[in-house]
Design a protein around this motif. Structure first.
Motif, PDB file in Angstrom:
ATOM      1  N   UNK A 239       0.937  -1.047   0.044  1.00 33.59           N
ATOM      2  CA  UNK A 239      -0.222   0.126  -0.113  1.00 33.59           C
ATOM      3  C   UNK A 239       0.595   1.125   0.190  1.00 33.59           C
ATOM      4  N   UNK A 240       1.757   1.171  -0.204  1.00 30.54           N
ATOM      5  CA  UNK A 240       3.025   2.583  -0.629  1.00 30.54           C
ATOM      6  C   UNK A 240       2.529   3.564  -1.388  1.00 30.54           C
ATOM      7  N   UNK A 241       2.452   4.477  -0.951  1.00 30.74           N
ATOM      8  CA  UNK A 241       2.326   5.195  -1.546  1.00 30.74           C
ATOM      9  C   UNK A 241       0.809   6.035  -1.237  1.00 30.74           C
ATOM     10  N   UNK A 242       0.059   4.459  -0.959  1.00 33.34           N
ATOM     11  CA  UNK A 242      -1.238   5.207  -1.052  1.00 33.34           C
ATOM     12  C   UNK A 242      -1.782   6.302   0.348  1.00 33.34           C
ATOM     13  N   UNK A 243      -1.159   6.706   1.567  1.00 31.56           N
ATOM     14  CA  UNK A 243      -1.806   7.793   2.077  1.00 31.56           C
ATOM     15  C   UNK A 243      -1.787   9.034   1.958  1.00 31.56           C
ATOM     16  N   UNK A 244      -1.290   9.149   0.930  1.00 33.65           N
ATOM     17  CA  UNK A 244      -1.439  10.594   0.156  1.00 33.65           C
ATOM     18  C   UNK A 244      -2.842  11.118  -0.522  1.00 33.65           C
ATOM     19  N   UNK A 245      -3.714  10.343  -1.006  1.00 34.55           N
ATOM     20  CA  UNK A 245      -5.072   9.984  -1.331  1.00 34.55           C
ATOM     21  C   UNK A 245      -5.868   9.654  -0.430  1.00 34.55           C
ATOM     22  N   UNK A 246      -5.140   8.993   0.802  1.00 36.10           N
ATOM     23  CA  UNK A 246      -6.029   8.897   2.310  1.00 36.10           C
ATOM     24  C   UNK A 246      -6.500   9.747   2.690  1.00 36.10           C
ATOM     25  N   UNK A 247      -4.927  10.452   2.768  1.00 41.13           N
ATOM     26  CA  UNK A 247      -5.404  11.586   4.212  1.00 41.13           C
ATOM     27  C   UNK A 247      -6.335  12.963   3.510  1.00 41.13           C
ATOM     28  N   UNK A 248      -6.072  13.052   1.857  1.00 33.63           N
ATOM     29  CA  UNK A 248      -7.288  14.263   1.094  1.00 33.63           C
ATOM     30  C   UNK A 248      -8.793  13.906   1.207  1.00 33.63           C
ATOM     31  N   UNK A 249      -8.863  12.477   1.466  1.00 37.11           N
ATOM     32  CA  UNK A 249     -10.127  11.942   1.624  1.00 37.11           C
ATOM     33  C   UNK A 249     -10.816  11.834   2.446  1.00 37.11           C
ATOM     34  N   UNK A 250      -9.294  12.032   3.637  1.00 36.50           N
ATOM     35  CA  UNK A 250     -10.041  11.617   5.411  1.00 36.50           C
ATOM     36  C   UNK A 250     -10.023  13.228   5.554  1.00 36.50           C
ATOM     37  N   UNK A 251      -9.823  13.783   5.345  1.00 42.02           N
ATOM     38  CA  UNK A 251     -10.154  15.246   5.362  1.00 42.02           C
ATOM     39  C   UNK A 251     -10.806  15.844   5.443  1.00 42.02           C
ATOM     40  N   UNK A 252     -10.952  15.489   3.791  1.00 46.28           N
ATOM     41  CA  UNK A 252     -12.579  15.810   3.295  1.00 46.28           C
ATOM     42  C   UNK A 252     -13.527  15.200   4.190  1.00 46.28           C
ATOM     43  N   UNK A 253     -13.622  13.966   4.762  1.00 44.40           N
ATOM     44  CA  UNK A 253     -14.791  13.511   4.985  1.00 44.40           C
ATOM     45  C   UNK A 253     -15.047  14.515   6.227  1.00 44.40           C
ATOM     46  N   UNK A 254     -13.778  14.870   7.034  1.00 40.27           N
ATOM     47  CA  UNK A 254     -13.674  14.929   8.826  1.00 40.27           C
ATOM     48  C   UNK A 254     -14.131  16.191   8.221  1.00 40.27           C
ATOM     49  N   UNK A 255     -13.756  16.787   7.002  1.00 36.96           N
ATOM     50  CA  UNK A 255     -15.010  18.070   7.043  1.00 36.96           C
ATOM     51  C   UNK A 255     -16.092  18.805   7.643  1.00 36.96           C
TER      52      UNK A 255
END
Length: 389
Positions: free
Chosen positions: A94-110
């Motif tokens: 899963x290397x490299x996926x954190x870049x994408x989950x961070x953006x989606x998680x931040x949007x979901x938390x907004x």
């Protein structure tokens, strides 16, 4: 460990939606779509030296599609796993996926965008993959040559109480070194065990590699499957059958090169054409059977994709273009010519010659890729529903 951002976990807990079905309205779904589009476009990268830039690459298109696959995949003995919005970032696969989950998680938390009150995090991850594929339509493409998945997508996936209770490991993912499509431990068997895919589904889903690139720091592979840049921008941004067409070419195996000359995994390099164009064994296996070249471990050339000693060359027609259905080869001992795979057998009109079918018919590939993709994201799901009016 598996995790989402603490903010996203807290918000899910407060809303108490982890174990209840949440179906968005069409308006709520469309608002979430716009959030995802904004993320994709906010990370576009300029190409070339124009000032201001006129051409761009959109890495989050490929990134969100890869994220969806890694979210939905499960081990061969884990028959109830579905897309659940949980990614194990400790797993090297899963290397490299954190870049994408961070953006989606931040949007979901907004809370201001309303996404978390209208759908689960698992649905939001799945939606991101579909939006990315819809956004990847080539400019001017007719409707049958576009993905157009939004109206098919269904919602109601449940978020686990705790992502840390789930387990995945490197064996849950498709090894890029496998060089055979059918047979024991072949590529088809992997997809059948994970998603119930047919042989056709398995060949079609790999066409997603037409998007994005491999990054050395994540996988020890480097380059793009499609490298061209035209007036529309980077071809690696667009969903089409160019991936299959590129397999029809002259290839040789080389070690991937990383920063400072670091040597990585063995990958296939095109010997003609520009750019760092790559294929992996799993890609080449669509057209060629590579498994004969490592008799001790015929299906996975580990640990670094051991050099295959067969030679790949494709016949040129009168105007100098490569013909997907034909293979000519001259090999000097100890090399041999790579034999055709079972997915590249028969004449050009054979229904089971999936390689030729997809290399020559973009519309058919889009349609059959779409079928396979939705089979993947609907796998092990019951009771899902379309967005409500």
């Amino acid at each position: 460990m598996m995790y989402r951002t603490l903010e996203a976990i807290a918000l899910i807990s407060i809303l108490s939606i982890c174990n209840s079905q949440t179906i968005p309205t069409i308006a709520e779904r469309n608002a979430a779509v716009q959030v995802i589009k904004d993320i994709i476009n906010s990370h576009k990268e300029p190409i070339g030296d124009d000032d201001p830039p006129t051409k761009f690459r959109h890495p989050f298109r490929a990134g969100f599609v890869r994220l969806a696959f890694h979210d939905c995949v499960h081990g061969s003995g884990y028959t109830t796993k579905a897309c659940d919005g949980c990614i194990n970032h400790a797993n090297p696969e899963n290397a490299g996926l954190k870049r994408y989950t961070d953006e989606l998680d931040a949007a979901y938390a907004d809370v201001s965008n309303g996404v978390a009150t209208s759908m689960t995090n698992a649905d939001f991850y799945t939606l991101a993959g579909v939006v990315a594929l819809d956004e990847a339509a080539e400019p001017g493409a007719t409707i049958p040559q576009q993905f157009n998945g939004l109206e098919i997508l269904k919602f109601g996936r449940k978020d686990p109480d705790d992502c840390a209770t789930e387990v995945d490991d490197e064996d849950d993912f498709l090894s890029p070194h496998i060089g055979r499509f059918q047979g024991n431990n072949g590529i088809e068997k992997f997809f059948d065990r994970r998603f119930g895919f047919s042989l056709q589904d398995s060949v079609a889903i790999l066409g997603a590699h037409t998007l994005g690139k491999a990054h050395f720091e994540n996988s020890k592979f480097e380059g793009m499957w499609t490298t061209a840049v035209n007036n529309n921008g980077a071809q690696s941004d667009f969903l089409n059958n160019r991936y299959y067409r590129h397999i029809a070419g002259d290839w040789t195996q080389v070690a991937a090169q990383g920063p400072g000359g670091a040597s990585g995994n063995m990958q296939w390099k095109r010997t003609s054409g520009g750019g760092i164009r790559l294929m992996l064994n799993v890609d080449m296996a669509i057209a060629f059977d590579l498994h004969n070249n490592n008799t001790e471990n015929p299906f996975q050339n580990e640990p670094q994709g051991q050099v295959n000693t067969c030679v790949i060359d494709v016949e040129e027609d009168e105007v100098g273009s490569k013909k997907p259905g034909n293979q000519t080869c001259e090999a000097v001992a100890p090399n041999i010519c790579c034999p055709r795979s079972t997915t590249n057998e028969g004449g050009e009109d054979e229904e089971t010659n999936y390689f030729f079918r997809y290399a020559t018919n973009n519309q058919r590939w889009i349609s059959e890729f779409k079928t396979a993709y939705f089979k993947m994201i609907f796998n092990n799901e019951v009771g899902l529903s379309a967005a409500t009016p």
